[in-house]
Design a protein around this motif. Structure first.
Motif, PDB file in Angstrom:
ATOM      1  N   SER A  94      40.875  27.225  39.360  1.00 31.35           N
ATOM      2  CA  SER A  94      41.977  28.094  39.385  1.00 31.35           C
ATOM      3  C   SER A  94      41.850  28.886  37.776  1.00 31.35           C
ATOM      4  O   SER A  94      42.204  30.187  37.915  1.00 31.35           O
ATOM      5  CB  SER A  94      43.293  27.647  39.455  1.00 31.35           C
ATOM      6  OG  SER A  94      43.299  27.057  41.088  1.00 31.35           O
ATOM      7  N   ARG A 122      49.970  23.058  40.968  1.00 25.25           N
ATOM      8  CA  ARG A 122      48.981  22.025  40.739  1.00 25.25           C
ATOM      9  C   ARG A 122      48.676  21.908  39.441  1.00 25.25           C
ATOM     10  O   ARG A 122      48.877  22.825  38.593  1.00 25.25           O
ATOM     11  CB  ARG A 122      47.777  22.673  41.618  1.00 25.25           C
ATOM     12  CG  ARG A 122      48.075  22.662  43.280  1.00 25.25           C
ATOM     13  CD  ARG A 122      46.585  23.101  43.744  1.00 25.25           C
ATOM     14  NE  ARG A 122      46.802  23.210  45.107  1.00 25.25           N
ATOM     15  CZ  ARG A 122      45.870  23.608  45.834  1.00 25.25           C
ATOM     16  NH1 ARG A 122      44.705  23.831  45.665  1.00 25.25           N
ATOM     17  NH2 ARG A 122      45.943  23.591  47.157  1.00 25.25           N
ATOM     18  N   ASP A 130      52.523  33.578  41.957  1.00 28.87           N
ATOM     19  CA  ASP A 130      52.232  32.403  42.349  1.00 28.87           C
ATOM     20  C   ASP A 130      50.956  32.394  42.933  1.00 28.87           C
ATOM     21  O   ASP A 130      50.521  33.283  43.470  1.00 28.87           O
ATOM     22  CB  ASP A 130      53.381  32.010  43.372  1.00 28.87           C
ATOM     23  CG  ASP A 130      53.103  30.495  44.071  1.00 28.87           C
ATOM     24  OD1 ASP A 130      52.402  29.645  43.487  1.00 28.87           O
ATOM     25  OD2 ASP A 130      53.192  30.464  45.064  1.00 28.87           O
ATOM     26  N   ILE A 131      49.978  31.250  42.775  1.00 32.09           N
ATOM     27  CA  ILE A 131      48.670  31.485  43.380  1.00 32.09           C
ATOM     28  C   ILE A 131      48.759  31.256  44.667  1.00 32.09           C
ATOM     29  O   ILE A 131      48.084  31.909  45.560  1.00 32.09           O
ATOM     30  CB  ILE A 131      47.675  30.519  42.532  1.00 32.09           C
ATOM     31  CG1 ILE A 131      47.373  30.699  41.257  1.00 32.09           C
ATOM     32  CG2 ILE A 131      46.359  30.058  43.164  1.00 32.09           C
ATOM     33  CD1 ILE A 131      46.746  29.855  40.415  1.00 32.09           C
ATOM     34  N   MET A 132      49.326  30.236  45.235  1.00 33.68           N
ATOM     35  CA  MET A 132      49.098  29.697  46.489  1.00 33.68           C
ATOM     36  C   MET A 132      50.104  30.479  47.612  1.00 33.68           C
ATOM     37  O   MET A 132      49.477  30.991  48.716  1.00 33.68           O
ATOM     38  CB  MET A 132      49.646  28.447  46.641  1.00 33.68           C
ATOM     39  CG  MET A 132      48.514  27.336  45.996  1.00 33.68           C
ATOM     40  SD  MET A 132      46.863  27.543  46.458  1.00 33.68           S
ATOM     41  CE  MET A 132      46.632  26.874  48.138  1.00 33.68           C
ATOM     42  N   SER A 178      41.299  32.749  37.541  1.00 31.35           N
ATOM     43  CA  SER A 178      42.224  33.767  36.948  1.00 31.35           C
ATOM     44  C   SER A 178      41.529  34.519  35.847  1.00 31.35           C
ATOM     45  O   SER A 178      41.960  35.625  35.624  1.00 31.35           O
ATOM     46  CB  SER A 178      43.394  32.886  36.391  1.00 31.35           C
ATOM     47  OG  SER A 178      44.039  31.926  37.431  1.00 31.35           O
ATOM     48  N   ASP A 195      57.027  34.519  43.967  1.00 32.80           N
ATOM     49  CA  ASP A 195      56.654  33.272  44.516  1.00 32.80           C
ATOM     50  C   ASP A 195      57.316  33.018  45.927  1.00 32.80           C
ATOM     51  O   ASP A 195      58.404  33.550  46.066  1.00 32.80           O
ATOM     52  CB  ASP A 195      57.303  32.004  43.785  1.00 32.80           C
ATOM     53  CG  ASP A 195      56.824  30.706  43.816  1.00 32.80           C
ATOM     54  OD1 ASP A 195      56.942  30.040  44.734  1.00 32.80           O
ATOM     55  OD2 ASP A 195      55.918  30.422  42.825  1.00 32.80           O
ATOM     56  N   THR A 251      51.118  28.181  39.022  1.00 35.28           N
ATOM     57  CA  THR A 251      50.583  27.350  39.930  1.00 35.28           C
ATOM     58  C   THR A 251      51.395  25.945  39.980  1.00 35.28           C
ATOM     59  O   THR A 251      51.842  25.489  38.738  1.00 35.28           O
ATOM     60  CB  THR A 251      49.116  26.807  39.731  1.00 35.28           C
ATOM     61  OG1 THR A 251      48.702  26.095  40.778  1.00 35.28           O
ATOM     62  CG2 THR A 251      48.883  26.325  38.404  1.00 35.28           C
TER      63      THR A 251
END
Length: 161
Positions: free
Chosen positions: A90, A84, A58-60, A94, A16, A82
């Motif tokens: 998403s 969000r 972490d996605i972003m 995933s 992250d 995430t």
């Protein structure tokens, strides 16, 4: 109730770009070997050079979906994290890319329990997605493009989207 025995001796990589999130993850998973990475490059090096029982991505902030592909190629289970709210795009992405679960950051206070569940399901050859979608409720059946029966099968569910 957390099955603490499933956590013994496990190695987790948490990725992250927010140092405070990495600290919370380490606190929640105290007593478990947790390595952290705050950049895509550092995470990629660790994924390429070491083995982990679970990678939390972490996605972003760190291109989590690209790292997920690397985890899949190395046959390392990864769960997507995430900030969000849970959203169709998403979650379906995933699933399609092979994540073993999806962890909203607002669930970090229960991360120890969630990680134990994921590891337990992996050891049994079952999908954690079933437990996740049971928590989210039946309205997600069609919203997420998942065939419920596929959640009963071992391995990741089949993506229909």
């Amino acid at each position: 109730m957390i099955n603490e025995s499933v956590l013994k001796g496990k190695r987790i990589l948490a990725v992250d770009d927010e140092p405070d999130v990495l600290e919370v993850i380490k606190e929640q998973l105290s007593g478990i070997e947790v390595m952290t990475a705050d950049t895509f490059d550092r995470a990629q090096r660790l994924i390429d050079s070491q083995r982990f029982d679970l990678v939390i991505l972490d996605i972003m902030g760190v291109n989590g979906f690209d790292l997920l592909k690397s985890c899949r190629d190395r046959k390392m289970p990864a769960a997507m994290l995430t900030a969000r709210a849970v959203n169709v795009e998403s979650v379906n992405r995933s699933l399609k890319l092979g994540a073993v679960s999806f962890l909203p950051k607002e669930e970090l206070p229960t991360l120890r329990e969630l990680v134990a569940e994921i590891l337990e399901d992996l050891e049994r050859g079952e999908s954690h997605w079933k437990r996740l979608f049971d928590r989210l409720g039946p309205m997600f059946k069609e919203k997420f493009g998942i065939i419920w029966e596929d959640l009963e099968k071992p391995g990741p569910p089949i993506y229909y989207g």
